[in-house]
Write a protein that holds these residues in place. Structure first.
Motif, PDB file in Angstrom:
ATOM      1  N   THR A 236      -5.622  -3.081   7.645  1.00  0.00           N
ATOM      2  CA  THR A 236      -4.574  -2.790   6.617  1.00  0.00           C
ATOM      3  C   THR A 236      -3.864  -1.231   6.582  1.00  0.00           C
ATOM      4  O   THR A 236      -3.255  -1.383   5.619  1.00  0.00           O
ATOM      5  CB  THR A 236      -5.647  -3.049   5.458  1.00  0.00           C
ATOM      6  OG1 THR A 236      -6.582  -2.034   5.298  1.00  0.00           O
ATOM      7  CG2 THR A 236      -6.126  -4.373   5.567  1.00  0.00           C
ATOM      8  N   THR A 237      -4.232  -0.970   7.051  1.00  0.00           N
ATOM      9  CA  THR A 237      -3.947   0.468   7.301  1.00  0.00           C
ATOM     10  C   THR A 237      -1.943   0.504   7.611  1.00  0.00           C
ATOM     11  O   THR A 237      -1.302  -0.412   8.620  1.00  0.00           O
ATOM     12  CB  THR A 237      -4.190   1.390   8.642  1.00  0.00           C
ATOM     13  OG1 THR A 237      -5.196   1.883   8.454  1.00  0.00           O
ATOM     14  CG2 THR A 237      -3.456   2.926   8.606  1.00  0.00           C
TER      15      THR A 237
ATOM     16  N   SER B 172       2.120   4.382   3.646  1.00  0.00           N
ATOM     17  CA  SER B 172       1.297   4.213   2.602  1.00  0.00           C
ATOM     18  C   SER B 172       0.310   4.956   2.358  1.00  0.00           C
ATOM     19  O   SER B 172       0.171   5.614   1.232  1.00  0.00           O
ATOM     20  CB  SER B 172       1.715   2.750   2.038  1.00  0.00           C
ATOM     21  OG  SER B 172       0.887   2.638   1.909  1.00  0.00           O
ATOM     22  N   PHE B 173      -1.000   5.228   2.882  1.00  0.00           N
ATOM     23  CA  PHE B 173      -2.054   5.882   3.069  1.00  0.00           C
ATOM     24  C   PHE B 173      -1.527   7.413   3.085  1.00  0.00           C
ATOM     25  O   PHE B 173      -0.564   8.084   3.938  1.00  0.00           O
ATOM     26  CB  PHE B 173      -2.327   4.975   3.875  1.00  0.00           C
ATOM     27  CG  PHE B 173      -3.905   3.824   4.166  1.00  0.00           C
ATOM     28  CD1 PHE B 173      -2.544   2.860   3.271  1.00  0.00           C
ATOM     29  CD2 PHE B 173      -5.058   3.668   4.302  1.00  0.00           C
ATOM     30  CE1 PHE B 173      -3.582   1.325   3.479  1.00  0.00           C
ATOM     31  CE2 PHE B 173      -5.213   3.113   4.190  1.00  0.00           C
ATOM     32  CZ  PHE B 173      -4.980   1.496   3.489  1.00  0.00           C
TER      33      PHE B 173
ATOM     34  N   TYR C 170     -11.468  -4.717   0.763  1.00  0.00           N
ATOM     35  CA  TYR C 170     -10.271  -4.392   1.790  1.00  0.00           C
ATOM     36  C   TYR C 170      -9.874  -5.265   3.245  1.00  0.00           C
ATOM     37  O   TYR C 170      -8.302  -5.554   3.173  1.00  0.00           O
ATOM     38  CB  TYR C 170     -10.286  -2.428   2.866  1.00  0.00           C
ATOM     39  CG  TYR C 170     -10.280  -1.536   1.655  1.00  0.00           C
ATOM     40  CD1 TYR C 170      -9.189  -1.112   2.384  1.00  0.00           C
ATOM     41  CD2 TYR C 170     -10.430  -1.375   0.260  1.00  0.00           C
ATOM     42  CE1 TYR C 170      -8.682   0.058   1.782  1.00  0.00           C
ATOM     43  CE2 TYR C 170     -10.303  -0.313   0.157  1.00  0.00           C
ATOM     44  CZ  TYR C 170      -9.661   0.430   0.475  1.00  0.00           C
ATOM     45  OH  TYR C 170      -8.758   1.531  -0.812  1.00  0.00           O
TER      46      TYR C 170
ATOM     47  N   LYS D  81      -7.392  -7.063   0.954  1.00  0.00           N
ATOM     48  CA  LYS D  81      -6.585  -6.686   1.176  1.00  0.00           C
ATOM     49  C   LYS D  81      -7.067  -6.396  -0.924  1.00  0.00           C
ATOM     50  O   LYS D  81      -5.779  -7.011  -1.068  1.00  0.00           O
ATOM     51  CB  LYS D  81      -4.513  -7.427   1.406  1.00  0.00           C
ATOM     52  CG  LYS D  81      -4.532  -7.468   2.775  1.00  0.00           C
ATOM     53  CD  LYS D  81      -3.325  -8.035   2.695  1.00  0.00           C
ATOM     54  CE  LYS D  81      -3.581  -7.516   4.198  1.00  0.00           C
ATOM     55  NZ  LYS D  81      -2.028  -8.310   5.334  1.00  0.00           N
TER      56      LYS D  81
ATOM     57  N   TYR E  75      -7.853  -4.192  -3.366  1.00  0.00           N
ATOM     58  CA  TYR E  75      -8.173  -2.658  -3.750  1.00  0.00           C
ATOM     59  C   TYR E  75      -8.857  -1.873  -5.489  1.00  0.00           C
ATOM     60  O   TYR E  75      -7.799  -1.904  -6.290  1.00  0.00           O
ATOM     61  CB  TYR E  75      -7.031  -1.484  -3.372  1.00  0.00           C
ATOM     62  CG  TYR E  75      -6.666  -2.103  -1.472  1.00  0.00           C
ATOM     63  CD1 TYR E  75      -7.417  -1.782  -0.504  1.00  0.00           C
ATOM     64  CD2 TYR E  75      -5.624  -3.065  -1.855  1.00  0.00           C
ATOM     65  CE1 TYR E  75      -6.585  -2.296   0.685  1.00  0.00           C
ATOM     66  CE2 TYR E  75      -4.786  -3.506  -1.005  1.00  0.00           C
ATOM     67  CZ  TYR E  75      -5.629  -3.294   0.165  1.00  0.00           C
ATOM     68  OH  TYR E  75      -4.940  -3.787   1.590  1.00  0.00           O
TER      69      TYR E  75
ATOM     70  N   MET F  81      -9.431   4.988   5.072  1.00  0.00           N
ATOM     71  CA  MET F  81      -8.987   4.366   3.467  1.00  0.00           C
ATOM     72  C   MET F  81      -9.512   5.393   2.447  1.00  0.00           C
ATOM     73  O   MET F  81      -9.855   5.221   1.199  1.00  0.00           O
ATOM     74  CB  MET F  81     -10.816   3.609   3.978  1.00  0.00           C
ATOM     75  CG  MET F  81     -10.450   2.437   5.018  1.00  0.00           C
ATOM     76  SD  MET F  81     -11.960   1.578   5.042  1.00  0.00           S
ATOM     77  CE  MET F  81     -12.465   0.510   3.442  1.00  0.00           C
TER      78      MET F  81
ATOM     79  N   ARG G 265      -5.875   3.614  -1.484  1.00  0.00           N
ATOM     80  CA  ARG G 265      -5.462   2.954  -1.790  1.00  0.00           C
ATOM     81  C   ARG G 265      -5.886   2.332  -3.714  1.00  0.00           C
ATOM     82  O   ARG G 265      -5.615   1.312  -4.053  1.00  0.00           O
ATOM     83  CB  ARG G 265      -6.213   1.163  -1.015  1.00  0.00           C
ATOM     84  CG  ARG G 265      -5.435   1.309   0.228  1.00  0.00           C
ATOM     85  CD  ARG G 265      -3.955   0.639  -0.379  1.00  0.00           C
ATOM     86  NE  ARG G 265      -2.929   0.456   0.936  1.00  0.00           N
ATOM     87  CZ  ARG G 265      -2.394  -0.761   1.220  1.00  0.00           C
ATOM     88  NH1 ARG G 265      -1.505  -0.579  -0.083  1.00  0.00           N
ATOM     89  NH2 ARG G 265      -1.504  -0.787   2.548  1.00  0.00           N
TER      90      ARG G 265
END
Length: 353
Positions: free
Chosen positions: A17-18, A21-22, A95, A98, A100, A121, A278
């Protein structure tokens, strides 16, 4: 979502999921200290809420949340309290799907923060109080997390059932036949405090210690907050492990409990907090996190919650030993991060729980 995730699974699931935007920091680039500014407060109030996942005992968590709400009217804190391992599983599952929900996380297992950092994360945010006052071993140089609380996992006994002179002085004393059927302890598969304590004791005393302890007809409970409460109720005479802060608060209320700092050394537990990368409410999350590390908030943790603090401006409680006076075992969060699944499996095999 019912399948349990190992720590290796969490890393794999989170990696999937990385995205760009992290918020990450290049390795070796130290984070800059962040102040609580009028702009941050205003942005947090526009969000109006934050979700806090924590493993601290629920009454303590609720007091902390209410204190924050009083300091910053218009922002509501939603407390999601569970055992550290349950929180770890929940965030991993969320996560993976998806979802958050968690804005700020606190765990009594410092290894969780290492794993979440590895998986990108966590967001980098270094509160000014942490940068200026906390010893460097209590905060991540990349600004990903810091020790929101410290505690110990001592032995304790019920003073109505056990005389002081007869109480165990250390962990090996718990193996005495006189304690068969009289001991309560928590589980490393649920509690981060107990996971950390188990790793330290297995390293320093060996798994042979736990093999012998398992034959003492132990009352097995889940959370580190449970053994002190069972002790106070008189359901068991002695606790082999548990949260010191719960013993402190029960004792302050007049319950017949007394802690014992083991001659072998008492496990030291750090409980880091962090902002999730997130976070749905990133500004409220940062404000709560920064506020929670201030001297005033840390002092409340000690005075009201019975915890200890890494903040040097915080005064220790006069009703117990200073941390500097207690012989402690060395915490090794990195080792826990790598060994936790094996520790849980070995413990479950020995205690059959």
């Amino acid at each position: 979502m019912s399948r349990k995730l190992t720590r290796r699974h969490v890393l794999a699931a989170a990696a999937a999921t990385t995205t760009a935007s992290f918020v990450t920091v290049a390795r070796g680039a130290p984070a800059e200290a962040q102040k609580i500014t009028p702009e941050l407060i205003e942005a947090a109030k526009k969000e109006g809420k934050a979700s806090w996942y924590t493993s601290v005992d629920l009454p303590v968590a609720e007091k902390v949340a209410k204190a924050f709400e009083a300091a910053y009217p218009g922002i509501s804190m939603k407390v999601e309290r569970s055992g550290a391992e349950r929180i770890f599983q929940r965030i991993g599952q969320e996560y993976q799907s998806k979802i958050y929900v968690c804005d700020v996380v606190n765990s009594s297992d410092a290894a969780h923060l290492i794993i979440w950092k590895r998986a990108n994360m966590l967001a980098s945010f270094l509160p000014e109080d942490v940068a200026q006052h906390f010893p460097k071993e209590h905060w991540d140089p990349d600004g990903m997390y810091a020790s929101w609380r410290l505690t110990l996992s001592p032995i304790a006994y019920n003073t109505s059932l056990v005389k002081a002179e007869d109480a165990p002085k250390g962990f090996n004393d718990l193996l005495d036949p006189k304690w068969v059927g009289k001991i309560v302890k928590a589980h490393p598969g649920y509690s981060g405090t107990i996971m950390t304590a188990t790793q330290q004791l297995a390293r320093d005393l060996g798994w042979g210690y736990f093999e012998k302890l398992a034959k003492q007809k132990i009352m097995q409970v889940q959370s580190a907050a449970d053994p002190p409460k069972k002790l106070a109720l008189g359901e068991r005479a002695v606790m082999a492990d548990g949260g010191e802060y719960v013993v402190t608060e029960l004792k302050a209320r007049g319950e017949p409990v007394e802690e014992v700092y083991a001659v072998e050394g008492t496990p030291l537990i750090t409980g880091p907090s962090a902002v999730m990368a997130r976070a749905a409410n990133p500004n409220a999350a940062r404000l709560f996190y920064a506020w929670s590390m201030t001297a005033a908030a840390q002092q409340m943790n000690v005075d009201v919650g019975g915890m200890r603090s890494a903040h040097p401006m915080v005064k220790e409680r006069p009703d117990r030993k200073k941390l500097s006076e207690v012989k402690t075992l060395r915490e090794d969060a990195a080792a826990v991060a790598d060994q936790a699944d094996d520790i849980k499996a070995h413990y479950t095999k020995l205690f059959k729980v």
